[in-house]
Design a protein around this motif. Structure first.
Motif, PDB file in Angstrom:
ATOM      1  N   VAL A 146       0.847  -1.204   0.000  1.00  0.00           N
ATOM      2  CA  VAL A 146       0.000   0.000   0.000  1.00  0.00           C
ATOM      3  C   VAL A 146       0.876   1.245   0.000  1.00  0.00           C
ATOM      4  O   VAL A 146       0.641   2.204  -0.737  1.00  0.00           O
ATOM      5  CB  VAL A 146      -0.958  -0.020   1.215  1.00  0.00           C
ATOM      6  CG1 VAL A 146      -1.700   1.304   1.303  1.00  0.00           C
ATOM      7  CG2 VAL A 146      -1.928  -1.176   1.085  1.00  0.00           C
ATOM      8  N   ALA A 147       1.948   1.168   0.834  1.00  0.00           N
ATOM      9  CA  ALA A 147       2.813   2.339   0.951  1.00  0.00           C
ATOM     10  C   ALA A 147       3.493   2.664  -0.376  1.00  0.00           C
ATOM     11  O   ALA A 147       3.761   3.831  -0.676  1.00  0.00           O
ATOM     12  CB  ALA A 147       3.855   2.103   2.043  1.00  0.00           C
ATOM     13  N   ILE A 174       4.559   0.607  -7.537  1.00  0.00           N
ATOM     14  CA  ILE A 174       4.272  -0.743  -8.017  1.00  0.00           C
ATOM     15  C   ILE A 174       3.353  -0.691  -9.230  1.00  0.00           C
ATOM     16  O   ILE A 174       3.540  -1.422 -10.207  1.00  0.00           O
ATOM     17  CB  ILE A 174       3.648  -1.572  -6.872  1.00  0.00           C
ATOM     18  CG1 ILE A 174       4.710  -1.845  -5.811  1.00  0.00           C
ATOM     19  CG2 ILE A 174       3.082  -2.884  -7.397  1.00  0.00           C
ATOM     20  CD1 ILE A 174       4.173  -2.367  -4.518  1.00  0.00           C
ATOM     21  N   ALA A 175       2.386   0.206  -9.195  1.00  0.00           N
ATOM     22  CA  ALA A 175       1.463   0.299 -10.325  1.00  0.00           C
ATOM     23  C   ALA A 175       2.186   0.760 -11.586  1.00  0.00           C
ATOM     24  O   ALA A 175       1.752   0.460 -12.699  1.00  0.00           O
ATOM     25  CB  ALA A 175       0.339   1.274  -9.996  1.00  0.00           C
ATOM     26  N   ASP A 176       3.294   1.479 -11.409  1.00  0.00           N
ATOM     27  CA  ASP A 176       4.049   1.958 -12.563  1.00  0.00           C
ATOM     28  C   ASP A 176       4.982   0.917 -13.153  1.00  0.00           C
ATOM     29  O   ASP A 176       5.501   1.092 -14.244  1.00  0.00           O
ATOM     30  CB  ASP A 176       4.895   3.177 -12.155  1.00  0.00           C
ATOM     31  CG  ASP A 176       4.095   4.447 -12.276  1.00  0.00           C
ATOM     32  OD1 ASP A 176       2.981   4.373 -12.832  1.00  0.00           O
ATOM     33  OD2 ASP A 176       4.570   5.500 -11.813  1.00  0.00           O
ATOM     34  N   MET A 177       5.235  -0.165 -12.375  1.00  0.00           N
ATOM     35  CA  MET A 177       6.242  -1.129 -12.834  1.00  0.00           C
ATOM     36  C   MET A 177       5.726  -1.914 -14.035  1.00  0.00           C
ATOM     37  O   MET A 177       4.554  -2.279 -14.102  1.00  0.00           O
ATOM     38  CB  MET A 177       6.584  -2.110 -11.712  1.00  0.00           C
ATOM     39  CG  MET A 177       7.500  -1.520 -10.670  1.00  0.00           C
ATOM     40  SD  MET A 177       7.868  -2.716  -9.391  1.00  0.00           S
ATOM     41  CE  MET A 177       8.962  -3.824 -10.239  1.00  0.00           C
ATOM     42  N   SER A 178       6.634  -2.151 -14.980  1.00  0.00           N
ATOM     43  CA  SER A 178       6.281  -3.057 -16.063  1.00  0.00           C
ATOM     44  C   SER A 178       7.481  -3.945 -16.303  1.00  0.00           C
ATOM     45  O   SER A 178       8.578  -3.486 -16.541  1.00  0.00           O
ATOM     46  CB  SER A 178       5.896  -2.283 -17.311  1.00  0.00           C
ATOM     47  OG  SER A 178       6.943  -1.443 -17.681  1.00  0.00           O
ATOM     48  N   ARG A 202       2.130  -6.329 -15.860  1.00  0.00           N
ATOM     49  CA  ARG A 202       1.818  -5.207 -14.980  1.00  0.00           C
ATOM     50  C   ARG A 202       0.804  -5.685 -13.964  1.00  0.00           C
ATOM     51  O   ARG A 202       0.099  -6.664 -14.184  1.00  0.00           O
ATOM     52  CB  ARG A 202       1.234  -4.030 -15.763  1.00  0.00           C
ATOM     53  CG  ARG A 202       2.203  -3.442 -16.762  1.00  0.00           C
ATOM     54  CD  ARG A 202       1.529  -2.395 -17.602  1.00  0.00           C
ATOM     55  NE  ARG A 202       1.273  -1.182 -16.816  1.00  0.00           N
ATOM     56  CZ  ARG A 202       2.052  -0.102 -16.862  1.00  0.00           C
ATOM     57  NH1 ARG A 202       3.096  -0.075 -17.636  1.00  0.00           N
ATOM     58  NH2 ARG A 202       1.769   0.949 -16.119  1.00  0.00           N
ATOM     59  N   THR A 203       0.748  -4.982 -12.829  1.00  0.00           N
ATOM     60  CA  THR A 203      -0.199  -5.398 -11.808  1.00  0.00           C
ATOM     61  C   THR A 203      -1.043  -4.220 -11.357  1.00  0.00           C
ATOM     62  O   THR A 203      -0.534  -3.149 -11.101  1.00  0.00           O
ATOM     63  CB  THR A 203       0.522  -6.007 -10.606  1.00  0.00           C
ATOM     64  OG1 THR A 203      -0.457  -6.321  -9.628  1.00  0.00           O
ATOM     65  CG2 THR A 203       1.553  -5.059 -10.011  1.00  0.00           C
TER      66      THR A 203
END
Lengths: 316, 538
Positions: B205-206, B211-215, B228-229
């Protein structure tokens, strides 16, 4: 101030006085009234002086007055010295979105470090030009002048891109760091400063070096313990000019320092004013007064040297 | 102090000539052991830093800078350890900074001026391809979900995925997936790996945004797509709607079927002229310069700015010099008392930091609330800074306020150096005060201050803070294709083109920088030549 010493001539005298201003001579060699003669010779000069002084001072008085008007907007700032309250000065340090204290310290640190290093680097170079004869000396001196023709300000895009590249590899000295900005400023440490110092170093007789050398002093000792002391006035001037220059420099500081916490007064105050122009005018004025105190005080304290330096330059 | 001590010490011991010479040589060799030690430590630090820097640079394949760093460090050691090479010892520290941040920066400006560097063209072709593929990613329709555990090693996040077949793989940003065999399994899902810390829910969460940007590339072929997640617990395959054909150098949009090819303009371009952004950096030759002089949307504002820059710089010098000289003459009278006080008071605008003065004046000249309109002009509605011509006038006026003290100071100095007897002689011959001034004082004065007038011109030519702080270059000309206003001078235009607004054009800005340099340099050289001629005359 000094204006109290000047006589207050009548208004009709002002008109005639300024009209025939430049003529000190004239047919009135035996004046009937001493005042007329006084006015024609020096009185009108004081009048010009007063007008010029008012022109020079009133923006400064205005900003001081505005800073003493707590919670003031541009409009309320217009009543000159209608109020005396240091509320704006207190507020200046309490707004987290506008970290004035940090800006002030950043400016001091960046300005002081840059000016000390500039003096040192410039003095080292000036010493070698003044006291040593080596191959390429003339060339280097001329090259310094030529390089100065492309000031760093013009290279702002390139400097920004260089700093971006540096921060990819060494974030500690790249974009958004004060060390990075200081290094950029030191790029301009030689140049004009070296010339100013070089001229002054030449006025110190070389026989002093010779004597010290015979007494067994090495070049480093001669430089640091003898020469630097003898050229102290020019060091002070260069240091002061460099401090004032860097502490009000805007372009490079605004390009390199990104975070509000890391910015200098020039960048921070500009953003502050342009964000909310007329709302917090008295807070801005307080910030401006505080920011100006140090440079103005330094300038006045060293004005004799500065004026000397300017006129020495003018004769050259 | 020690200088006088040395002979005294030597005298009572009655040292031989050889001993004295030895002492002298030892002294001359350096400032004692302390200094030598300091020197060794400093040089050691420089070397250590250079080696470290070179290693870091080599890791990112930057061989040329790495070699340069080491070469400079070795040069420093060579200069400071040997005997002789004395001038170099004194010059080197300043020259290093000068080379990097002034000489190199100037040369680099020249280079950038010949590229299309800027928004949309800021990296090499490979990065542009990657960025395009990333930006065009879409989830593969109906693709299976991968079970995902996010693991951390020294602050670097990785995806630990279990695909629907049960194979476990690890990968990260720009690190394609690799098979791993020793993962810790739970219910058929990999949940940990030795050497890595598994992120707990709170950590995820932090670091949500990161994390959402990781690919994570599925393989080293960009066309295979990435993982992607959306939530940190399952990953999906995304592929780009663009397909890159390296051999042909084309990008194909699989949805529309449009083919974009590299036609040498630094961006993939379709047949109808549409470009895919970001593109990449290429050298464009004199394009930026020709744009400045031929492309209408740039040329017209540019020429207008150019003219105003000259007008502003010339008027600034003339007005400041005129007022400064007038005051200097007025105060240069031996009978006048309290000149000192006037001088101090009049220095104040010069001592007050320039950017602050401009901001203060901007406040005073505010049309609705400013001091000038409300108090001095009794509630008038004068658009000091928002009318094109008044804004220009205001700038000259404020610059007069800022600049006359300097001219006053140098004129006072120059006047005092003019010999009195020449003036006396002229007066005896019956010349009027005006004639004395016109024929004697002014020429002599001009010889002395001409170089300063030239440098003052050069300074005002680039007087950034006055313009930028007072009017911001405004009032803005809405019709111009470039973000410029009526009072912009060249240097503020450079700044705006490069750093203000949503798009930056570093190439064009650098081209303007070069143009400014050529103008100022030419004028200065010519002017200095002419003042030299003036000096010879006198």
């Amino acid at each position: 101030m000094s204006t109290t010493q000047t006589p207050a001539p009548s208004t009709s005298a002002i008109v005639t006085g300024t009209g025939t201003g430049t003529g000190i001579r004239g047919e009135g060699r035996a004046p009937r009234r001493p005042f007329r003669k006084y006015f024609r010779e020096t009185g009108w000069r004081h009048l010009v002086g007063i007008v010029a002084t008012v022109f020079a001072l009133f923006p400064l008085l205005y900003v001081i007055s505005a800073s003493l008007n707590p919670g003031g907007t541009l409009l309320t700032a217009n009543s000159l010295f209608g109020n005396f309250d240091i509320g704006s000065y207190v507020e200046l340090f309490q707004n987290p979105s506008q970290p004035y204290g940090a800006w002030f310290m950043n400016t001091l640190v960046i300005g002081a470090t840059t000016s000390v290093m500039t003096v040192l680097l410039g003095a080292l170079a000036a010493y070698s030009f003044s006291r040593m004869r080596f191959a390429g000396r003339r060339f280097t001196l001329t090259a310094l002048l030529v390089v100065q023709m492309f000031p760093q300000m013009l290279a702002m895009v390139a400097i920004f891109l260089i700093m971006v590249t540096i921060s990819d590899i060494f974030p500690a000295i790249g974009l958004n760091t004060q060390i990075g900005l200081i290094m950029v400023y030191l790029g301009g440490a030689l140049g004009a400063n070296t010339y100013l110092m070089y001229g002054f170093f030449n006025t110190v007789p070389a026989s002093i070096d010779e004597a010290a050398k015979i007494d067994g002093a090495g070049h480093a000792r001669i430089f640091f313990t003898i020469i630097l002391r003898l050229v102290a006035p020019i060091l002070a001037v260069v240091g002061l000019l460099s401090f004032i220059g860097t502490s009000s420099e805007f372009i490079l500081a605004s390009v390199i320092l990104v975070d509000p916490e890391k910015q200098t007064l020039a960048v921070g105050l500009y953003r502050f004013v342009s964000d909310e122009f007329s709302k917090n005018w008295s807070v801005f004025a307080a910030g401006a007064v505080l920011a100006a105190i140090l440079p103005v005080a330094l300038f006045l304290a060293l004005q004799k040297y500065i004026v000397g330096g300017l006129t020495a330059g003018s004769v050259k | 102090m020690t200088l006088t001590q040395d002979p005294e010490h030597a005298a009572p011991e009655q040292a031989t000539r050889g001993q004295r010479r030895a002492t002298r040589i030892a002294e001359a060799a350096g400032g004692g052991w302390g200094l030598v030690l300091l020197k060794i430590v400093l040089l050691g630090l420089i070397l250590a830093f250079a080696v470290f820097a070179a290693l870091v640079l080599i890791r990112t394949d930057q061989w040329v800078p790495a070699i340069l760093v080491v070469a400079v460090a070795l040069l420093a050691v060579w200069v400071y350890t040997g005997r002789g090479r004395l001038p170099a010892k004194y010059l080197m520290p300043g020259l290093v900074f000068l080379f990097v941040f002034q000489v190199f920066a100037a040369l680099y400006t020249g280079y950038v001026a010949f590229t299309n560097y800027g928004t949309g063209h800021n990296a090499d072709k490979d990065s542009a391809v990657n960025a395009l593929m990333l930006s065009a990613q879409e989830r593969v329709p109906d693709s299976a979900a991968y079970e995902l555990t996010i693991v951390d090693q020294l602050g670097e996040l990785s995806f630990l995925v279990t695909d629907p077949d049960g194979d476990v793989q690890l990968g990260g940003e720009e690190r394609p997936l690799e098979d791993v065999s020793d993962a810790e399994m739970k219910n058929g899902k990999a949940v940990g790996l030795s050497g890595y810390t598994t992120l707990k829910f709170g950590d995820i969460v932090a670091q949500q945004a990161k994390i959402a940007d990781m690919s994570v590339p599925i393989s080293s072929d960009p066309n295979d797509g990435v993982l992607r997640t959306p939530d940190g617990s399952s990953a999906y395959a995304y592929t780009s709607k663009l397909v890159y054909d390296e051999a042909a150098g084309t990008m194909t949009d699989t949805r529309s079927g449009a083919v974009y090819s590299d036609i040498g303009t630094g961006a993939f371009t379709a047949d109808d002229g549409t470009e895919l952004k970001p593109g990449w950096q290429i050298t464009v030759g004199f394009d930026n310069f020709t744009r400045a002089f031929t492309e209408e949307s740039i040329r017209d504002p540019f020429l207008q700015v150019l003219v105003w820059t000259f007008v502003f710089a010339i008027l600034s010098v003339l007005t400041c010099f005129a007022l400064g000289l007038f005051l200097a003459i007025v105060f240069n009278d031996p009978r006048m008392k309290s000149k000192k006080y006037y001088r101090v008071l009049m220095i104040l605008p010069y001592a007050f930091p320039g950017f602050l003065s401009a901001l203060v004046w901007a406040g005073m000249m505010n049309q609705e609330f400013g001091f000038l309109n409300v108090v001095l002009f009794g509630g008038a509605d004068i658009p000091w800074l928002t009318n094109e011509w008044l804004a220009k006038f205001s700038i000259i006026l404020v610059n007069l306020w800022l600049g006359f003290p300097y001219m006053f100071l140098i004129c006072t100095g120059a006047l005092q150096s003019i010999p009195e007897d020449v003036q006396e002689a002229a007066k005896v011959d019956g010349a009027s005060a005006w004639q004395v001034f016109r024929a004697i004082k002014l020429p002599l004065l001009l010889v002395a201050v001409a170089p300063l007038l030239i440098s003052s011109f050069a300074f005002n030519f680039n007087n950034f803070s006055l313009i930028y702080m007072l009017t911001g270059g405004g009032p803005r000309d809405i019709t111009a294709g470039v973000n410029v206003g009526a009072t912009d001078i060249l240097i503020t235009m450079v700044y705006k083109v490069a750093f203000v607004g949503s798009t930056s054009d570093y190439g064009l800005a650098s081209a303007f920088s070069i143009i400014i340099f050529i103008l100022v340099a030419t004028i200065s050289v010519i002017a200095f030549r002419r003042t030299k001629a003036l000096e010879d005359l006198n």
